[in-house]
Design a protein around this motif. Sequence first.
Motif: not given
Length: 378
Positions: A345-346, A339-340, A35-36, A328-332
């Motif tokens: 983790v949850l 948040i992703w 994600i990062f 991968f939550g790479d939009y915002g």
Amino acid sequence: MQTKTIRRWSWVHKWTSLISMVFLLLLCITGLPLIFHHEIDHILQEEVEPANLPADTPRANLDVLVKNSMEGFPSQVVQFLIWDRHEPNVIGLSIGEKPDSDPTNNRFLRADAQTGKLLEEVKFRGTFTYIMFKLHVDLFAGLPGKLFLGFMGLLFVIAVISGIVIYGPSMRKLDFGTVRYGRSRFIRWLDLHNLLGVVTIVWALVVGGTGVINTWADLVIKIWQFGQLAEITAQYKDAPIPAQLTSINEAVKIATERLPDKTPSFVAYPGTTFSSKSHYIVFMKGNTPLTSRLVTPVLVNAADGKFSDTRELPWYVKTLLVSQPLHFGDYGGMPLKIIWAILDVLTIIVLITGIYLWFKRRRSSKVAQPAPALAPAE
């Protein structure tokens, strides 16, 4: 809902979860740093920064940029030019031994888009994010690994859906989100597992679904190549790669003139995976978070530099292009990435509690079984 129906859905939830759980745990753990990945690479690798010139400085001629970058690699050829999404003043060059060689084995160069000078060769293999990426995408097993993980992802989606079906009836006598802390450890873990599972339902379906789609990427590209691309370039199918390629700078200029509301995303050279033997294909992207992921190909004849065609990509390619960054939550930007990561983790906790509950229930069932009777003495 009838008891028999609940049992059937419980059986589906149990076995789809058990079969896929270990691999899903691996995917969640490896997906977390991905994600990062850009931020991690920036920290772990010392990158040569482009010249800090004013934003209105004219861009370097692409022919000059390619020539400067390739001087130290005389036996290599350029397969792709890539405009860096995170660094607007950097253009990447993916280079290989031949135009049609496997791009996954390519070397990657970074060049300054303003000065046209080579910055460095980037060494991806062996880095932390590269290892995480390969484990996450194909387990270092190529297409078979991708398809296997795609099947695990499909089982995960079924497990989530079946979990939704059995959650309501199983918790109908309790308030939503109840965790019975006064009960046994097994009951507490079961309630926590159910609660976190419900909280992450939408995210799990989105990430699981897009993950399955992404494992089909190689097949989707092949379908596009033998479908729309073959149709567009049918009259050139027997033509060899031009001995002398026309100006890449002019090819990009032609594409920009054809689609003035878009900007270049990447260029595929003749003979490569994303092109024909006779054309540069300039993939032009939009300027919003969504349209920047959707590209439109513009074909320019690599022998004479003339415009050939441009068409919207078919729906199945667009679906792939949208699903890749969404996975991968790479939009915002950074807020969505955080948040992703939290939801990832949850989900790891959901998987771990699921494994614990299965082992605990299995052990309890063994203890509850009566001891076998002794054989009568003769």
